[in-house]
Scaffold this active site. Structure first.
Site, PDB file in Angstrom:
ATOM      1  N   GLU A  77      -0.068 -15.107  -0.749  1.00 42.32           N
ATOM      2  CA  GLU A  77       0.593 -16.393  -0.969  1.00 42.32           C
ATOM      3  C   GLU A  77       0.522 -16.817  -2.436  1.00 42.32           C
ATOM      4  OE1 GLU A  77      -1.567 -16.797   3.094  1.00 42.32           O
ATOM      5  OE2 GLU A  77      -1.682 -15.566   1.274  1.00 42.32           O
ATOM      6  N   THR A 126     -20.154  19.860  12.019  1.00 47.67           N
ATOM      7  CA  THR A 126     -19.024  20.087  11.117  1.00 47.67           C
ATOM      8  C   THR A 126     -19.507  20.284   9.692  1.00 47.67           C
ATOM      9  OG1 THR A 126     -17.544  18.799  12.536  1.00 47.67           O
ATOM     10  CG2 THR A 126     -16.878  19.088  10.243  1.00 47.67           C
ATOM     11  N   GLY A 138     -16.367  17.767  15.223  1.00 48.33           N
ATOM     12  CA  GLY A 138     -16.271  18.885  16.143  1.00 48.33           C
ATOM     13  C   GLY A 138     -16.131  18.416  17.577  1.00 48.33           C
TER      14      GLY A 138
END
Length: 351
Positions: free
Chosen positions: A46, A190, A286
């Site tokens: 705004e 992972t 994973g």
């Protein structure tokens, strides 16, 4: 309002932890000024629109994608700025779910004699800020789980190798989803098998998401790429002072959140991330962590890339218990199907 939402999307990668907001000021049937929130701590949409419109905005209508704020944060309340500017009408796509606002912004405008309305393109506005809404209303981030798999549902070979199942276009697209997230979540498996950095690389991005590892036994090695450059959070289930010290020496933060089974309490981790201002959480893990997140009802959206290939024996997408009856299947609503390079992208949400 559609224009305000398009403007808001320009802050897709940069506004965290704030919402993405756009604003258009209309006077005598023409756009007098417009703007969007660019970064946390800087002017809201705004204010940018008022500055662009200049001094003469009395009697104008303001279209804003989120209710103007009414509280002092890093910046003053936008509702007060609109009152001071003398606008005639303010239309918000949706009310602000932040308990500090929650209708108070429009109420302040109405008390000053300004006409207000809300609900125009509300669905689109909520989707744009779905993570912010989740954090404010549920106390946890919106969790989007990304998976890359072959057409027969395999994410890796039996030996753990998974690079690369999908093509470069899909990987680049995945980085864009990473970039819009506040944090990226993975598991210790992972980190061990792939040693990923989990940074945004293939698309322009001026800030890197927080990298989070769910690592129950503190198996993340101190030389893991995910620790490079700091900005990493390790969630563990055990207190091991030597391992914790080694990780902290690499710049990582370590928190201990055990559940009753000696694993990381994933629900508690979600609450902690929300407390830190994480709106959207992007998971790339994973099949074991994927399954745990699904079983605990923490997955809000699935982002699945399917490659036009067959692997046969290999690791699946989710470690889920065997069903005795199909009535127990996890039903999904498909939100989008799209071709990305040679691969197919599926966007779905659990019902």
């Amino acid at each position: 309002m559609a224009r305000a939402l398009r403007l808001a999307r320009r802050g897709l990668f940069t506004t965290t932890p704030n919402p993405r907001v756009g604003c258009v000021i209309v006077r005598d049937g023409a756009i007098a000024g417009e703007g969007w929130h660019e970064r946390a701590g800087e002017a809201h949409a705004e204010i940018h629109a008022l500055r662009a419109a200049g001094a003469d905005v009395r009697g104008a209508t303001v279209y804003v994608s989120l209710e103007p704020c009414s509280h002092h944060g890093r910046t003053p309340p936008c509702a007060d700025a609109l009152v001071e500017a003398g606008v005639k009408r303010v239309v918000a796509a949706m009310l602000d779910p932040n308990p500090q606002v929650a209708g108070e912004g429009l109420a302040r405008l109405e008390a000053a004699g300004i006409e207000t309305a809300a609900g125009l393109l509300e669905t689109e506005a909520r989707e744009l800020n779905i993570g912010f809404v989740s954090r404010m209303t549920r106390g946890r981030p919106w969790l989007r789980l990304k998976v890359a798999a072959s057409l027969d549902g395999k994410t890796a070979l039996d030996n753990g190798k998974s690079q690369w199942i999908t093509g470069p276009e899909a990987r680049r697209d995945g980085h864009a989803w990473r970039a819009r997230a506040c944090a990226v979540l993975t598991g210790a498996g992972t980190v061990r098998d792939d040693n990923p950095g989990l940074t945004v690389r293939d698309v322009p991005c001026e800030r890197q998401p927080l990298r989070v590892v769910a690592d129950s036994r503190l198996e993340t090695p101190p030389n893991a790429r995910i620790l490079d450059g700091g900005n990493a959070l390790i969630a563990a289930a055990i207190e091991d002072t030597d391992k914790i010290a080694a990780l902290r020496a690499r710049g990582a933060e370590v928190i201990v959140l055990p559940d009753a089974r000696g694993k990381v309490d994933l629900a508690a981790l979600m609450a902690e991330l929300a407390r830190r201002g994480i709106n959207e959480l992007h998971a790339e893990a994973g099949f074991k962590l994927n399954g745990s997140l699904l079983r605990e009802g923490l997955v809000d959206e699935l982002l699945i890339y399917l490659a036009p290939s067959l692997i046969g024996s290999g690791r699946g997408m989710f470690d889920l218990p065997a069903l005795a009856d199909l009535s127990g299947k996890c039903a999904l609503d498909i939100r989008e199907l799209r071709r990305v390079g040679a691969d197919i992208r599926v966007l779905a949400r659990p019902r």
